[in-house]
Design an enzyme around this catalytic site. Sequence first.
Site, PDB file in Angstrom:
ATOM      1  N   HIS A 193      59.729 -18.717 105.395  1.00 44.29           N
ATOM      2  CA  HIS A 193      58.289 -18.481 105.053  1.00 44.29           C
ATOM      3  C   HIS A 193      57.846 -19.904 105.044  1.00 44.29           C
ATOM      4  O   HIS A 193      58.389 -21.095 104.684  1.00 44.29           O
ATOM      5  CB  HIS A 193      57.774 -18.186 103.555  1.00 44.29           C
ATOM      6  CG  HIS A 193      57.951 -16.534 103.937  1.00 44.29           C
ATOM      7  ND1 HIS A 193      58.186 -15.706 102.599  1.00 44.29           N
ATOM      8  CD2 HIS A 193      57.359 -15.516 104.480  1.00 44.29           C
ATOM      9  CE1 HIS A 193      58.002 -14.397 102.777  1.00 44.29           C
ATOM     10  NE2 HIS A 193      57.649 -14.364 104.092  1.00 44.29           N
ATOM     11  N   CYS A 244      56.158 -18.440  95.566  1.00 44.21           N
ATOM     12  CA  CYS A 244      56.338 -17.401  96.033  1.00 44.21           C
ATOM     13  C   CYS A 244      55.806 -16.304  94.731  1.00 44.21           C
ATOM     14  O   CYS A 244      55.151 -15.059  95.174  1.00 44.21           O
ATOM     15  CB  CYS A 244      57.688 -16.850  96.114  1.00 44.21           C
ATOM     16  SG  CYS A 244      58.628 -18.048  97.620  1.00 44.21           S
TER      17      CYS A 244
HETATM   18  N1  ARG Z   1      62.930 -11.527  99.014  1.00 46.50           N
HETATM   19  C1  ARG Z   1      61.836 -11.880  99.612  1.00 46.50           C
HETATM   20  C2  ARG Z   1      61.577 -11.757 101.242  1.00 46.50           C
HETATM   21  O1  ARG Z   1      62.767 -12.280 101.761  1.00 46.50           O
HETATM   22  C3  ARG Z   1      61.328 -13.329  99.175  1.00 46.50           C
HETATM   23  C4  ARG Z   1      60.035 -13.720  99.481  1.00 46.50           C
HETATM   24  C5  ARG Z   1      59.448 -15.266  98.813  1.00 46.50           C
HETATM   25  N2  ARG Z   1      58.049 -15.284  98.991  1.00 46.50           N
HETATM   26  C6  ARG Z   1      57.613 -16.105  99.549  1.00 46.50           C
HETATM   27  N3  ARG Z   1      56.275 -16.463  99.415  1.00 46.50           N
HETATM   28  N4  ARG Z   1      58.293 -17.292 100.081  1.00 46.50           N
HETATM   29  O2  ARG Z   1      60.621 -11.399 101.597  1.00 46.50           O
END
Ligand code: ARG
Length: 282
Positions: free
Chosen positions: A181, A275
């Site tokens: 991300h 996150c």
């Molecule tokens: N386990 C989640 C995923 O893979 C983690 C998300 C983390 N969020 C972020 N904004 N980077 O989607």
Amino acid sequence: MSIGGTQPEPIRPTARTATPRRLLMCRPQHFEVTYSINPWMHPEKPVDRELALLQWDRLREVYLSLGHTVEVIDPLPGLPDMVFAANGATVVDGKVLGARFRHLERTAEGPAYLSWFAAQGYRDVLWPEFINEGEGDYLPVGRRILAGTGFRTDQRSHHEAQEFFGLPVTSLTLVDPEHYHLDTALAVLSDTEIMYYPAAFSPGSRSVLQNLFPDALHADPQDAAVFGLNAFSDGYNVVLPQAAAGLIERLRRRGFNPIGVDLTELLKAGGAVKCCTLELRP
Ligand code: ARG
């Protein structure tokens, strides 16, 4: 002199000011790692939910102590990643772009977050046509929106977001699966400043960032590996994982007030400070 990097640290004569923010968070009541959709997630490794709750409570207290408002959305059973509120939507100028998740395991979170916004009286809400994972991949900097693609958010969503918000959206391609991300590889520090990990981006996107933000702070691999870029800034206070020692020192030298927090349990799902935090921009 810079620490942990080759860039000189620019002198900042002007004092930095924090502005109070409104944030949305989701308590990790149902947090666990039962599936793997990023390289950080190992379902065979145990997760200490009590510790995750304590770490999350502490993050919320830090925000409150800084004068920010924290709203909470009820966590839903069966949605262990719902704690990562940043992915729930993108909110700019009071307009809400809903999230549409890449993986089946998280798809129910999109409507869950949108109903929260509806219940709060938000009217300008868009259920998106294309996959986008909210602020995980959309990061507003002043009147521009930086947008990640490559792993989660569909590049076509960037145009959808530009038309919806009426703001320029700059597409950036992520290339390192550990930084799947945008908010794991880049953090917005103020209306004009960012910090990022260049190796997480394609050569073209690195050049775009270099052109837009020639003074940006570059994170080194050690700080990137502990999710040091998964940070929240109010313009002065920068809340980030405490293990990012190099970044903490360099932010201080630039006149910011870095505040290290421990979110190691949530890191087992591939998430940290940013996150867990969705900014509700009025
Ligand atoms: N386990 C989640 C995923 O893979 C983690 C998300 C983390 N969020 C972020 N904004 N980077 O989607």
